[in-house]
Design a protein around this motif. Structure first.
Motif, mmCIF file in Angstrom:
data_model
loop_
_atom_site.group_PDB
_atom_site.id
_atom_site.type_symbol
_atom_site.label_atom_id
_atom_site.label_comp_id
_atom_site.label_asym_id
_atom_site.label_seq_id
_atom_site.Cartn_x
_atom_site.Cartn_y
_atom_site.Cartn_z
ATOM 1 N N LYS A 293 47.851 38.288 42.910
ATOM 2 C CA LYS A 293 46.826 38.447 43.938
ATOM 3 C C LYS A 293 45.553 39.073 43.365
ATOM 4 N N ARG A 294 44.442 38.610 43.890
ATOM 5 C CA ARG A 294 43.150 39.203 43.570
ATOM 6 C C ARG A 294 42.199 38.911 44.723
ATOM 7 N N ARG A 334 35.988 37.928 52.182
ATOM 8 C CA ARG A 334 36.651 38.189 50.915
ATOM 9 C C ARG A 334 37.978 38.886 51.233
ATOM 10 N N LEU A 335 39.053 38.354 50.701
ATOM 11 C CA LEU A 335 40.334 39.003 50.932
ATOM 12 C C LEU A 335 41.233 38.814 49.729
ATOM 13 N N VAL A 336 42.254 39.667 49.645
ATOM 14 C CA VAL A 336 43.172 39.663 48.517
ATOM 15 C C VAL A 336 44.281 38.650 48.787
ATOM 16 N N GLU A 460 43.600 41.891 53.744
ATOM 17 C CA GLU A 460 43.534 42.919 52.714
ATOM 18 C C GLU A 460 42.278 42.728 51.876
ATOM 19 N N GLN A 461 41.670 43.864 51.509
ATOM 20 C CA GLN A 461 40.542 43.838 50.582
ATOM 21 C C GLN A 461 40.777 44.898 49.528
ATOM 22 N N LEU A 465 43.234 48.651 49.273
ATOM 23 C CA LEU A 465 44.538 48.687 48.622
ATOM 24 C C LEU A 465 44.695 49.969 47.830
ATOM 25 N N GLU A 466 45.933 50.478 47.805
ATOM 26 C CA GLU A 466 46.193 51.688 47.022
ATOM 27 C C GLU A 466 46.277 51.342 45.544
#
Length: 466
Positions: A293-294, A334-336, A460-461, A465-466
């Motif tokens: 993922k990115r 933009r999302l992961v 998610e972006q 994210l942790e």
């Protein structure tokens, strides 16, 4: 519900209650069977010892030793176990007798057959596999026989003892069958690991060189444009119409080459992404799809390359792809995600749209075949402060013939009213696997616009994210 007496073979159940009732019935039948068998305490212990040691030992030779030594130690019977190596050849797996006087291979004969045979003070019992899983072996054995178990001396055995020994060999058969399947699976895994290395060496790495070739070709096309411009200037200075026509023809040819290059390069980029994503080594090593993922721009990084890839085929089928059924919002999303796998989700949705889009009249009065795509942010969809993003592809046409909308995402499913179209029924199951790995959901509905296939992913972006 269909089943054969003596086993849960070919059984199909619609509920846990039906399944539990069936198993309870089989337990009662087994209790009755064992009362009728009236096995002695030693015979019962022999079966228990066999199951305990079969689970304990590793390796086929040790398993054969267990099978052979239980009759020897507990009942004073020597034994030989024959294994069917191919359709017609038995090999000696092991013996508790004199191996030096035995033939290492045999074929089907009047002793190694599909029936219990008593001959020359010897008892030959065919070893049968589980018919339900016979197709998982290297070949489908004749009459479900995978070997033969020979025991001697047998002339003094009572009918009761012979029955017990037949039942004992039946237990050997199912245990042996599972070991053969596990062995074949291990060989399969070794082959896959070797194949993945070959794919990396012979497919992925050579494919990377095409990028270099495309870059060189691009430079040559740029040089062609510069030369063409010079030729056009010279032809213009010449002033003759024939010269100008030749110059214009050259310019059109250069522009056509540029256009063809761009189209081929777009297909190369998508195909390369699909190759590198689907043939990712970790998929094979871990036995499941593994996400990489990115953060990516949904529109430019995932959607538009797939739209452009399919655009010509849509045009050939007179399908208009655009925003007539509700379009893409203006905001940049933009999302992961794993862009390669989600791109293939869209590839499957667009592929289905190519097959099943039908003519319809839109609310604005236009008639034709239409496909649209879009997205919408869903606040708190996955819980407080956990938004989702819904993405969809919708195409005009009749609703699919489904009892449950989610049936379309089952492996191998084909709706009755689309059976004439080619397909394996695997594409939408792949979609479901990929989306669920992302923590999302898939959906299908027929709404006012047509057939809508959707997915909802966690929004998610990278900064979240942790």
């Amino acid at each position: 519900m269909h089943h054969k007496s003596g086993g849960i073979i070919g059984a199909h159940f619609s509920s846990d209650e039906e399944r539990h009732d069936y198993v309870a019935h089989r337990i009662e039948e087994k209790l009755t069977d064992y009362v009728d068998y009236d096995f002695t305490l030693l015979e019962v212990r022999a079966l228990n010892i066999f199951f305990d040691l079969a689970q304990e030992v590793r390796g086929r030779d040790m398993f054969y030793a267990v099978c052979l030594m239980i009759p020897r130690v507990l009942f004073g019977l020597k034994a030989t176990i024959y294994i069917l190596e191919d359709q017609d050849t038995f090999v000696v797996g092991g013996t508790s007798g004199d191996k030096s006087v035995m033939e290492p291979t045999r074929t089907w004969d009047d002793e190694l057959t599909d029936k219990v045979v008593y001959k020359d003070d010897r008892m030959f019992v065919p070893i049968r596999c589980n018919p339900e899983y016979a197709n998982l072996l290297a070949f489908e054995p004749r009459n479900h026989i995978i070997g033969c178990f020979e025991m001697w001396p047998s002339s003094s055995l009572t009918e009761h003892q012979r029955l017990f020994l037949e039942k004992y060999v039946n237990r050997i058969g199912y245990q042996l069958h599972h070991r053969l399947i596990r062995s074949r699976n291990r060989e399969h895994i070794r082959f896959i690991k070797s194949m993945v290395q070959d794919i990396g060496h012979n497919v992925i790495v050579p494919n990377m060189y095409f990028k270099l070739y495309f870059n060189r070709l691009k430079r040559r096309i740029e040089e062609l444009h510069v030369s063409t411009e010079k030729v056009l200037i010279s032809m213009g200075e010449c002033g003759q119409q024939s010269c100008i026509d030749v110059g214009n023809e050259l310019a059109l040819t250069a522009a056509s080459i540029e256009s063809q290059y761009q189209e081929i390069y777009r297909h190369y980029e998508v195909t390369s992404m699909f190759l590198e994503t689907l043939l990712r080594r970790r998929h094979f090593e871990e036995g499941r799809y593994v996400l990489m993922k990115r953060e990516v721009n949904l529109r430019t990084g995932v959607l538009e390359p797939q739209v452009e890839r399919c655009r010509q085929r849509f045009e050939e089928k007179n399908i208009e792809i655009g925003f007539a059924l509700g379009g893409v919002p203006d905001q940049v999303i933009r999302l992961v995600m794993d862009p390669g796998l989600i791109a293939q989700v869209y590839a499957n949705y667009f592929s289905n749209a190519l097959k099943y889009t039908e003519e319809a009249t839109l609310p604005d009065g236009r008639t034709g075949r239409f496909v649209s795509y879009g997205w919408q942010v869903l606040k708190d969809h996955f819980g407080p402060d956990k938004p989702g993003i819904k993405m969809w592809v919708v195409s005009t046409g009749r609703p699919l013939d489904l009892e449950n909308p989610m049936d379309v995402f089952k492996p191998g499913f084909r709706a009755d009213n689309v059976a004439k179209e080619s397909g394996s029924g695997r594409g939408l199951y792949f979609v479901r696997q990929v989306v669920e790995l992302h923590g999302g959901t898939v959906g299908y509905e027929h709404n006012e616009h047509g057939n809508e296939f959707s997915l909802i992913l966690p929004f998610e972006q990278e900064e979240n994210l942790e």
